[in-house]
Design an enzyme around this catalytic site. Sequence first.
Site, PDB file in Angstrom:
ATOM      1  CG  HIS A  18      -7.725   0.889 -15.364  1.00 50.93           C
ATOM      2  ND1 HIS A  18      -8.751   0.477 -14.551  1.00 50.93           N
ATOM      3  CD2 HIS A  18      -6.613   0.310 -14.863  1.00 50.93           C
ATOM      4  CE1 HIS A  18      -8.274  -0.310 -13.621  1.00 50.93           C
ATOM      5  NE2 HIS A  18      -6.972  -0.417 -13.782  1.00 50.93           N
TER       6      HIS A  18
ATOM      7  CG  HIS B 147      -2.673   2.943 -14.757  1.00 48.45           C
ATOM      8  ND1 HIS B 147      -3.680   2.750 -13.836  1.00 48.45           N
ATOM      9  CD2 HIS B 147      -2.162   1.705 -15.005  1.00 48.45           C
ATOM     10  CE1 HIS B 147      -3.769   1.473 -13.536  1.00 48.45           C
ATOM     11  NE2 HIS B 147      -2.859   0.812 -14.238  1.00 48.45           N
TER      12      HIS B 147
ATOM     13  CG  HIS C  77      -8.110  -2.557 -10.613  1.00 48.08           C
ATOM     14  ND1 HIS C  77      -7.333  -2.876 -11.698  1.00 48.08           N
ATOM     15  CD2 HIS C  77      -9.302  -3.199 -10.799  1.00 48.08           C
ATOM     16  CE1 HIS C  77      -8.004  -3.685 -12.501  1.00 48.08           C
ATOM     17  NE2 HIS C  77      -9.209  -3.899 -11.985  1.00 48.08           N
TER      18      HIS C  77
ATOM     19  CG  HIS D 233       0.966  -2.345 -15.340  1.00 50.67           C
ATOM     20  ND1 HIS D 233       0.792  -2.751 -14.042  1.00 50.67           N
ATOM     21  CD2 HIS D 233      -0.217  -1.816 -15.733  1.00 50.67           C
ATOM     22  CE1 HIS D 233      -0.459  -2.503 -13.660  1.00 50.67           C
ATOM     23  NE2 HIS D 233      -1.090  -1.932 -14.673  1.00 50.67           N
TER      24      HIS D 233
ATOM     25  CG  ASP E 214      -4.027  -0.640 -17.293  1.00 49.52           C
ATOM     26  OD1 ASP E 214      -3.048  -1.013 -16.628  1.00 49.52           O
ATOM     27  OD2 ASP E 214      -5.105  -1.264 -17.313  1.00 49.52           O
TER      28      ASP E 214
ATOM     29  CE  LYS F  61      -4.362   0.592  -9.313  1.00 46.59           C
ATOM     30  NZ  LYS F  61      -3.733  -0.065 -10.450  1.00 46.59           N
TER      31      LYS F  61
END
Length: 351
Positions: free
Chosen positions: A184, A14, A150, A16, A256, A111
Amino acid sequence: MSRQHTLLMPLDMHLHLRDGVMLETVAPLSSYTFSGAVVMPNLVPPITSKESLLAYKERVLLACGYGVDSDNFEDGDGLGGSDFEPLMTLFYQNYSEDFLQEVRDDIFAIKLYPAGITTNSEGGVESFDIETMRPTLEAMARMDIPLLVHGETDGFVMDREAEFMSIYKLLAENFPDLKIVMEHITTMAAVDMLERHENLYATITIHHLLITLDDVAGGMLAPHLFCKPIAKRPEDREALLKVALEAHPKVMFGSDSAPHPQHRKEACGCAAGVFTAPIALQLLCELFDKHGKLENLQNFVSDNAQNIYGICPEFKEVILENKEFKIPERYGEVVPIYAGKTIAWSIEDVI
Ligand code: NCD
Ligand code: ZN
């Protein structure tokens, strides 16, 4: 004599990476030590078409050093190159089966964000009406496309994840052939769900294994530890630690890592996200070593994900050493977790 610990093919499930200058700053930091990473689609606008997905993947690979000289960080050897696979994701919408067929070979997963729940999630799901979502989710199950979620409601901030458990239950029961990953996780409630539904899995970050809400807001406010979902209570952290340290087969490491420029964090209206990517493996080694569980770290950072997703990552060997490492104050415009602090483990070499 300092001890060493070798990790094979670490995976960040995960991550970004952003775009533009930020992508150029952070991508080489992950491609240096990880064999692959699941790249989140919450750009502005989000990744919802095959064209934007493929174009983004190109930019990610370029930023990792494909065909470009990447000597912007010290100890350039190993930075970038071909030994890192970006595992691309689409931003969840109700997609047609034809569209999913068309992108099947280019995506790793889809996602799902509830609308407005976190950074750049405005185009997410407004209401969890199972029948509206059914055609997409059934097609995903048939095509073996995992759903990454999420999982937060818009309730009181400390209760958002626990409240979302009823939605996970609904999804898991209605789509038993769909692989669903609770991203997460931060609560005991989410850990409990792993035993309840066969098709539920989870990723856990390093920061949620280390901090509680006290570290974020118990003293002076710590903007660089502020993220969604917010860190919870000590007993929640204990529950996460238990399954991570034993490398429960349904949990995987997902950092994350979510970079924001310093001025967006140290601001009135601080952006959510903790930047951990370049220090994650060192912190994990320190944590697992402290608990006498270093032997389980390989499963947590790679083997579990390989088994859950059935993937074979690019070869990479990361040698860590029980030698002090001072975390940089900044990577480009981004302040990392624990900036300026010294930790007990460092990266010795990457092969
Ligand atoms: C993430 C981001 O900045 O993109 N922020 C965060 O606090 N974790 C989005 C997310 O994963 O929620
Ligand atoms: Zn995220």
